[in-house]
Design a protein around this motif. Structure first.
Motif, short mmCIF file in Angstrom:
data_model
loop_
_atom_site.label_atom_id
_atom_site.label_comp_id
_atom_site.label_asym_id
_atom_site.label_seq_id
_atom_site.Cartn_x
_atom_site.Cartn_y
_atom_site.Cartn_z
N UNK A 226 -7.39 -51.80 24.61
CA UNK A 226 -7.72 -52.44 23.34
C UNK A 226 -9.24 -52.52 23.16
N UNK A 227 -9.95 -52.85 24.24
CA UNK A 227 -11.42 -52.91 24.17
C UNK A 227 -12.02 -51.55 23.85
N UNK A 228 -11.28 -50.49 24.19
CA UNK A 228 -11.76 -49.12 23.93
C UNK A 228 -11.35 -48.60 22.56
N UNK A 229 -10.52 -49.37 21.84
CA UNK A 229 -10.12 -48.96 20.50
C UNK A 229 -8.67 -48.60 20.35
N UNK A 230 -7.87 -48.76 21.42
CA UNK A 230 -6.44 -48.47 21.34
C UNK A 230 -5.66 -49.62 20.71
N UNK A 231 -4.45 -49.33 20.28
CA UNK A 231 -3.59 -50.34 19.66
C UNK A 231 -2.71 -50.99 20.73
N UNK A 232 -2.64 -52.31 20.72
CA UNK A 232 -1.92 -53.03 21.77
C UNK A 232 -0.46 -52.58 21.87
N UNK A 233 0.21 -52.32 20.75
CA UNK A 233 1.62 -51.96 20.79
C UNK A 233 1.86 -50.64 21.53
N UNK A 234 0.85 -49.77 21.55
CA UNK A 234 0.99 -48.49 22.24
C UNK A 234 1.31 -48.68 23.72
#
Length: 330
Positions: A226-234
């Motif tokens: 998430x800190x890197x820009x990913x979506x938590x649900x992934x």
């Protein structure tokens, strides 16, 4: 569709067979003449699969220039050489291709995610898009057609659907996804957690310990992703929790096996002295350690694995130190 698979190892062979099973025109490239001759003459690849007969229509080649006819190129080589191979094949390409990435790691020279590294290495005129075919999948099971589900992840939705259709059948189910950052970081991060899982098993710890590690490892994966820009649900899906579970619990996993040997010896020196296989988690841990420091993300498991691998810390001491961290709410 004409499919060219680069890499005649276990995963390349398994993916090539899926495409042949699905009726596509498939050619698998390798640089080991014995492997390619065995695939062509005996329909086996005994170095990787014992007592497995491959689809007789699968053909191999030692000539990488034959990539020129491909519509879809599957890259099944270690992350460390992926960019190099991309540069190698481009002079032979006569049209734009979909590049299917299967590596789960980082480019060691730049720290880039694999799709980023591939795009950086490719001329735009020859690349339609990068589609990462990733998720909880061991070649040893896929090659004997055990039920498996993975994800085709790309910024290009149409190309992701194309890859989904090329590979999907009654034993290999492909979902599509668009969270390239989250998916690629998920399948990379799990390599380090799987090393830790193997170390704990080698030290003699059991199911309770493994369950705790996987759960807390998932928490680290999510924080970093998430800190890197990913979506938590992934990270709740196939490229997050799914890949984490299979790699942390299976003896098919090279990361788990390397970790097991390190834990059993209570030193990483056994790996550095004896290993001859590609274990993505070794390099991944080094990259993760730097990236998470740059982002100021707390990843205590990755910290400990880094110290075991690169600072000669004993795995037994790392396990104790993780348990003695400051108490807090989950």
């Amino acid at each position: 569709m004409k499919v060219f698979v680069i890499g005649s190892g276990s995963w390349g062979s398994a993916l090539a067979q899926i495409c042949v099973d699905n009726g596509h025109d498939v050619l698998i490239y390798g640089n080991n003449a014995d492997e390619i001759n065995e695939i062509n003459d005996s329909h086996t690849n005994s170095k990787y699969f014992e007592n497995v007969i491959l689809n007789e229509h699968l053909k191999g080649t030692l000539d990488i220039s034959k990539v020129s006819d491909a519509d879809l190129v599957v890259m099944s080589v270690p992350s460390a050489v992926t960019a190099q191979v991309c540069t190698q094949i481009q002079p032979y390409l006569t049209k734009k291709v979909i590049l299917v990435n299967t590596s789960k790691g980082f480019d060691p020279a730049t720290g880039k995610r694999m799709s980023e590294a591939i795009r950086a290495a490719f001329d735009k005129e020859k690349l339609s898009s990068v589609v990462s075919l990733i998720g909880p999948s061991h070649a040893e099971e896929v090659v004997i057609r055990m039920l498996t589900s993975v994800c085709a992840v790309s910024l290009n939705e149409e190309d992701a659907k194309t890859v989904q259709n090329v590979f999907s059948n009654n034993y290999f189910r492909v979902y599509t996804g668009s969270d390239e950052i989250g998916s690629e970081l998920g399948v990379a991060t799990k390599n380090s957690i799987a090393l830790a899982s193997g170390m704990l098993a080698g030290l003699g710890y059991g199911d309770n310990t493994r369950a705790a590690l996987i759960t807390r490892g998932l928490a680290e994966m999510i924080r970093f992703g998430v800190a890197s820009g990913g979506q938590e649900k992934t990270f709740m899906g196939l490229t997050g929790m799914g890949d984490l579970i299979v790699t942390c619990t299976s003896t098919h996993s090279r990361n788990f096996e390397a970790g097991y040997q390190i834990g059993k010896a209570d030193t990483s020196q056994v790996y550095w002295d004896n290993n001859h296989k590609t274990v993505e988690g070794i390099r991944t841990t080094q990259v993760l350690y730097k990236l998470k420091k740059d982002l100021h993300v707390e990843m205590p498991i990755v910290d400990e694995i880094y110290q075991v691998l690169y600072e000669n810390k004993k795995p037994s001491q790392s396990a104790k130190d993780l348990m003695l961290r400051e108490l807090k709410a989950e």
